[in-house]
Design a protein around this motif. Structure first.
Motif, PDB file in Angstrom:
ATOM      1  N   MET A 162       0.884  -1.304   0.015  1.00  0.00           N
ATOM      2  CA  MET A 162       0.084  -0.143   0.071  1.00  0.00           C
ATOM      3  C   MET A 162       1.056   1.161   0.104  1.00  0.00           C
ATOM      4  O   MET A 162       2.021   1.270   0.607  1.00  0.00           O
ATOM      5  CB  MET A 162      -1.019   0.029   1.200  1.00  0.00           C
ATOM      6  N   LEU A 163       0.379   2.297  -0.743  1.00  0.00           N
ATOM      7  CA  LEU A 163       1.217   3.566  -0.804  1.00  0.00           C
ATOM      8  C   LEU A 163       0.516   4.676   0.175  1.00  0.00           C
ATOM      9  O   LEU A 163      -0.573   4.631   0.351  1.00  0.00           O
ATOM     10  CB  LEU A 163       0.916   4.218  -2.356  1.00  0.00           C
ATOM     11  N   HIS A 164       1.421   5.258   0.697  1.00  0.00           N
ATOM     12  CA  HIS A 164       1.116   6.255   1.856  1.00  0.00           C
ATOM     13  C   HIS A 164       1.921   7.453   1.619  1.00  0.00           C
ATOM     14  O   HIS A 164       3.155   7.495   1.244  1.00  0.00           O
ATOM     15  CB  HIS A 164       1.372   5.759   3.132  1.00  0.00           C
ATOM     16  N   ILE A 165       1.185   8.835   1.598  1.00  0.00           N
ATOM     17  CA  ILE A 165       1.869   9.900   1.392  1.00  0.00           C
ATOM     18  C   ILE A 165       2.204  10.539   2.911  1.00  0.00           C
ATOM     19  O   ILE A 165       0.955  10.739   3.724  1.00  0.00           O
ATOM     20  CB  ILE A 165       1.272  10.964   0.546  1.00  0.00           C
ATOM     21  N   TYR A 166       3.259  11.202   3.244  1.00  0.00           N
ATOM     22  CA  TYR A 166       3.512  11.857   4.459  1.00  0.00           C
ATOM     23  C   TYR A 166       4.083  13.135   4.439  1.00  0.00           C
ATOM     24  O   TYR A 166       4.682  13.550   3.337  1.00  0.00           O
ATOM     25  CB  TYR A 166       4.388  10.759   5.442  1.00  0.00           C
ATOM     26  N   HIS A 167       3.817  14.033   5.416  1.00  0.00           N
ATOM     27  CA  HIS A 167       4.388  15.138   5.472  1.00  0.00           C
ATOM     28  C   HIS A 167       4.495  15.616   6.798  1.00  0.00           C
ATOM     29  O   HIS A 167       3.639  15.377   7.858  1.00  0.00           O
ATOM     30  CB  HIS A 167       3.402  16.417   4.830  1.00  0.00           C
TER      31      HIS A 167
END
Length: 290
Positions: A162-167
């Motif tokens: 699964m792909l996750h985007i973080y900041h």
């Protein structure tokens, strides 16, 4: 460097003028991963970014670079108002890891975001555990864009990831997720309070409203006067952003005081900050009731 760009980005957040409003409507709560990585003290610290391929960590001394180059993930529940809409996701290459081409649009323009792919691995003893691999940092424009994301681990499975985007160590939610729920006011406030204090750093900041709704009083609670009617409320806002004390500056009928008090006692503010420390603040707010 990451630290300079990160702080510059946060300092660009718009100041909110002192007015009565609710600013937490877009916050969602969802299941996510808490990311940590080891520092030079051999302790695990929150991972808040990527420098090259090495995690940037937040320690008691400030920002630093991880010594082991990888991150550990643990299940958590995250609250955020920043999100992405992924319109396409394509595997470009499996040579020396995984390369993805992602078309997406983010809700905010954010510098130094990064992505991880999460997947299950089986240890030599037969136990399975959740692993992850991260991309280098990239910028989100707030507009539709195409990103090419490189993940260097050769252990990423063909399909089951699964792909996750973080900041800044917090995942941006995907609007297509099915487990999203509206965050409570308290959950949203905790996120904004952390951002506020990080933004200010060692500097100063005025008091800012976060959640200050006013329930409209019935006509029978208001004086029978022509034209507008306002009351002034004297507030003491503690370092935690909550109303620690208040009083009405004018002569206000007891029934109207009781009605307004039900709202005022639940108000939340981003506290005033002096030299990096939240401080008590006294203010007077006019409430126009008709």
């Amino acid at each position: 460097m990451f630290t300079t760009r990160c702080k510059s980005l946060l300092l660009c957040l718009l100041a909110v003028t002192l007015s009565l409003q609710l600013v937490d409507g877009a916050f969602k709560s969802f299941s996510s991963w808490k990311l940590t990585s080891k520092g030079s003290d051999d302790q695990w610290h929150p991972a808040v970014g990527i420098n090259g391929y090495k995690p940037v960590i937040m320690t008691d001394e400030g920002l630093g670079i991880s010594t082991n180059g990888w991150m550990r993930c643990a299940p958590t529940r995250t609250v955020n108002d920043q999100f992405v809409k992924i319109s396409s996701l394509e595997t470009v290459s499996r040579d020396n890891g995984l390369t993805l081409e992602v078309k997406l649009q983010s809700s905010h323009a954010l510098e130094d975001a990064f992505a991880i792919v999460s997947f299950l691995l089986t240890a030599p003893n037969g136990n399975t555990f959740m692993a992850n691999n991260h991309s280098p940092a990239f910028n989100l424009t707030g507009e539709e864009q195409v990103l090419r994301l490189n993940f260097r681990s050769t252990k990423i499975p063909e399909d089951d990831w699964m792909l996750h985007i973080y900041h800044l160590g917090k995942e941006l939610y995907n609007v297509d997720r099915t487990d999203l729920r509206d965050a409570t006011v308290e959950e949203a406030f905790a996120v904004q309070l952390d951002r506020h204090l990080f933004n200010v750093g060692a500097g100063d900041s005025p008091l800012r409203p976060f959640h200050t709704p006013v329930s409209k009083p019935e006509d029978n609670l208001l004086p029978a006067t022509e034209g507008t009617y306002s009351v002034n409320v004297k507030l003491v806002i503690g370092p935690d952003g909550q109303v620690s004390n208040y009083s009405f500056e004018d002569s206000v009928p007891e029934a109207l005081q009781a009605h307004l008090s039900e709202s005022i006692e639940d108000w939340l503010f981003l506290p005033a900050v002096k030299l990096g420390q939240p401080v008590e603040k006294r203010v007077v707010i006019p409430l126009k009731l008709k």
